[in-house]
Design a protein around this motif. Structure first.
Motif, short mmCIF file in Angstrom:
data_model
loop_
_atom_site.label_atom_id
_atom_site.label_comp_id
_atom_site.label_asym_id
_atom_site.label_seq_id
_atom_site.Cartn_x
_atom_site.Cartn_y
_atom_site.Cartn_z
N ARG A 179 0.82 -1.21 0.00
CA ARG A 179 0.00 0.00 0.00
C ARG A 179 0.86 1.26 0.00
O ARG A 179 0.41 2.32 -0.43
CB ARG A 179 -0.93 0.03 1.23
N ASP A 180 2.07 1.19 0.52
CA ASP A 180 2.98 2.34 0.55
C ASP A 180 2.27 3.56 1.15
O ASP A 180 2.20 4.62 0.55
CB ASP A 180 3.49 2.64 -0.86
N PHE A 181 1.72 3.38 2.35
CA PHE A 181 0.97 4.43 3.05
C PHE A 181 1.93 5.46 3.60
O PHE A 181 2.56 5.26 4.63
CB PHE A 181 0.13 3.78 4.15
N ASP A 182 2.08 6.59 2.91
CA ASP A 182 3.06 7.60 3.27
C ASP A 182 2.43 8.64 4.18
O ASP A 182 1.80 9.59 3.72
CB ASP A 182 3.62 8.26 2.00
N ASP A 183 2.57 8.45 5.49
CA ASP A 183 2.00 9.37 6.46
C ASP A 183 2.93 9.41 7.67
O ASP A 183 3.19 8.38 8.29
CB ASP A 183 0.60 8.89 6.88
N ASP A 184 3.45 10.59 7.99
CA ASP A 184 4.47 10.70 9.03
C ASP A 184 3.94 10.45 10.43
O ASP A 184 4.70 10.44 11.40
CB ASP A 184 5.16 12.06 8.97
N ARG A 185 2.63 10.24 10.58
CA ARG A 185 2.07 9.91 11.90
C ARG A 185 2.08 8.41 12.18
O ARG A 185 1.70 7.99 13.27
CB ARG A 185 0.63 10.44 11.98
N PHE A 186 2.50 7.62 11.20
CA PHE A 186 2.50 6.16 11.33
C PHE A 186 3.89 5.60 11.07
O PHE A 186 4.57 6.03 10.14
CB PHE A 186 1.53 5.53 10.32
N LEU A 187 4.31 4.64 11.90
CA LEU A 187 5.51 3.86 11.61
C LEU A 187 5.04 2.67 10.77
O LEU A 187 4.87 1.56 11.26
CB LEU A 187 6.19 3.40 12.90
N TRP A 188 4.83 2.93 9.49
CA TRP A 188 4.21 1.98 8.59
C TRP A 188 5.22 0.94 8.09
O TRP A 188 6.39 1.28 7.87
CB TRP A 188 3.61 2.72 7.40
N PRO A 189 4.82 -0.30 7.90
CA PRO A 189 5.73 -1.29 7.30
C PRO A 189 6.20 -0.84 5.92
O PRO A 189 5.38 -0.53 5.05
CB PRO A 189 4.86 -2.55 7.21
N THR A 190 7.52 -0.77 5.72
CA THR A 190 8.05 -0.28 4.44
C THR A 190 8.68 -1.37 3.59
O THR A 190 8.86 -1.17 2.39
CB THR A 190 9.11 0.81 4.70
N ALA A 191 9.02 -2.50 4.20
CA ALA A 191 9.62 -3.59 3.41
C ALA A 191 9.38 -4.91 4.13
O ALA A 191 9.51 -5.00 5.37
CB ALA A 191 11.10 -3.37 3.21
N PHE A 192 9.04 -5.92 3.40
CA PHE A 192 8.85 -7.26 3.94
C PHE A 192 10.21 -7.96 3.98
O PHE A 192 11.00 -7.86 3.04
CB PHE A 192 7.88 -8.06 3.07
#
Length: 443
Positions: free
Chosen positions: A67-80
């Protein structure tokens, strides 16, 4: 501290980048978190316990990364990050040290302020609203997944690997204390989603602002063993708000729960009314729950109405738009309300009331009828209340924007206020803030 991965272990992400484990940072219910070195600098790696490294969880993480959810309020998964046999994890950004966990707040180990807590609440609401607007349900909103900066109120949402597309299936229902009653009871057809997130979010907001759980009153004190059966009764089968206006059977104990009694009394009606609604009607009917937009509007208006007590200096929440504010929660002295700036936005028209307390600021979102995001940082500053350097007690509104203002005094005369200039504060002063109308009111 030892974990599943040794220091120096090398792994490869699914997009071919090599990472090296530096040290273990901590562990949680699903896995361990490590500091790792990557081609893009140091990152964090969450590595799942074998029991949690299921095909279902693998699919969720891969979908979140995609999904590549680019939001600086979340520590989103960036790579499996796959491995053999069937072990896996994911990369995310490291959490800066200035962001602290809520348990430290609840134990009163952090120095913060009502303004920072209101800001954190507003930013938290908007963060989850951004997630929900993309059709993603978080499903495990709780005190363990939010970190905040005690000085600014900025937030970071962590542990985002349980978020799923609305309607998607997963074994995660949430943390019992935060779960919607229908999930706790296991009602037929009930499953975690954005509607149950609204209940969890409201519990989190109550704990942030009141330092107490909304369903923990006298009934919890009567429980000798808070086992799973007792929790299901407290949060699911017989939930009762501690300030239910129709039923005081779970009211706070005056001795054991004195903190929440005081914080509730100090909260303005704008917040008390929403909490009362969500934890009465919203407990019985999921469709009656308070929406993110309602929380956003109330929290913003109360944040802009915070004033300092002239006697002790403590910050007090006041009811937006009121001309009297009662007494200070800390010292008991009568509060004096400073002037307020009433801002009328362009169509669709909306009013913003900003109390002109010492150091008050107007930001870009104040000039927008429907801001996409509230931002109280220096980067969005439009105006600031300043004291005259040679005349103590004389205040003016400084133009911190890049455009000139037009000011109209009560006698009809006008003046231009260039960027960097200050206009003296007078009741009745009207300002044109780059197309937005604002008026100074005495109270």
């Amino acid at each position: 501290m030892t974990g599943m991965l040794d220091g120096g272990t090398r792994l490869t992400t699914d997009d071919g980048e090599e990472i090296r484990v530096i040290e273990m940072l901590g562990a949680g219910g699903q896995g361990e978190v490590y500091r790792v070195d990557s081609p893009h600098g140091e990152r964090a790696l969450k590595w799942y316990y074998p029991s949690c490294a299921t095909p279902e969880q693998k699919s969720i993480v891969e979908e979140l990364v995609a999904r590549d959810f680019d939001d600086d309020r979340f520590l989103w998964p960036t790579a499996f990050v796959p491995s053999r046999p069937e072990a896996f994890g994911y990369l995310m950004d490291l959490r800066p040290d200035r962001f602290k966990g809520l348990p430290a707040l609840f134990r009163r180990q952090l120095r913060t302020s009502p303004r920072a807590l209101l800001t954190a609440s507003l930013y938290t609401v908007e963060a989850y609203q951004a997630l929900h607007s993309r059709g993603i349900a978080y499903r495990d909103i709780s005190w363990g997944n939010i970190f905040f900066d005690p000085s600014t109120g900025e937030v970071l949402v962590c542990d985002n690997d349980n978020a799923v597309v609305e309607g998607g299936s997963s074994g995660i229902s949430g943390t019992m204390e935060f779960m919607a009653p229908e999930l706790v009871r296991g009602d037929p057809g009930a499953k975690p989603g954005t509607q149950t997130d609204l209940h969890s979010l409201s519990v989190l907001l109550f704990m942030l602002l009141m330092n107490h759980h909304p369903l923990k009153g006298k009934r919890e004190l009567d429980i000798h063993c808070l086992d799973e059966a007792a929790e299901k009764k407290l949060y699911g089968r017989q939930p009762l708000f501690v300030f239910d206006p129709q039923d005081d059977g779970n009211a706070p104990d005056p001795v054991e729960h004195s903190t929440v009694l005081h914080t509730w009394a100090a909260a303005p009606a704008a917040l008390r009314d929403l909490f009362t609604h969500i934890f009465t009607a919203g407990l019985r009917d999921p469709a009656a729950r308070v929406r993110e937009s309602q929380w956003r509007d109330a929290l913003r208006s109360v944040l802009d109405a915070v004033v300092e007590c002239a006697d002790c200096g403590r910050q007090n929440m006041t009811q937006p738009g009121e001309t009297s504010a009662g007494t200070c929660w800390s010292c008991g002295h009568t509060l004096t309300l400073p002037p307020r700036l009433v801002i009328t936005t362009p169509p669709p028209k909306a009013e913003r009331h900003v109390r002109l307390r010492r150091g008050a600021r107007v930001h870009a979102h104040h000039l927008s009828p429907e801001p996409a995001r509230h931002d109280y940082s220096d980067a969005t500053l439009i105006a600031e209340l300043t004291e005259h350097p040679r005349k103590p007690g004389k205040f003016g509104l400084a133009n911190r924007s890049s455009a000139p203002w037009t000011g109209t005094r009560s006698d009809g005369t006008t003046q231009q206020i260039a960027p960097g200039q200050t206009v003296p504060l007078r009741s009745g002063l009207e300002l044109n803030l780059d197309g937005t109308h604002a008026t100074v009111h005495a109270k």
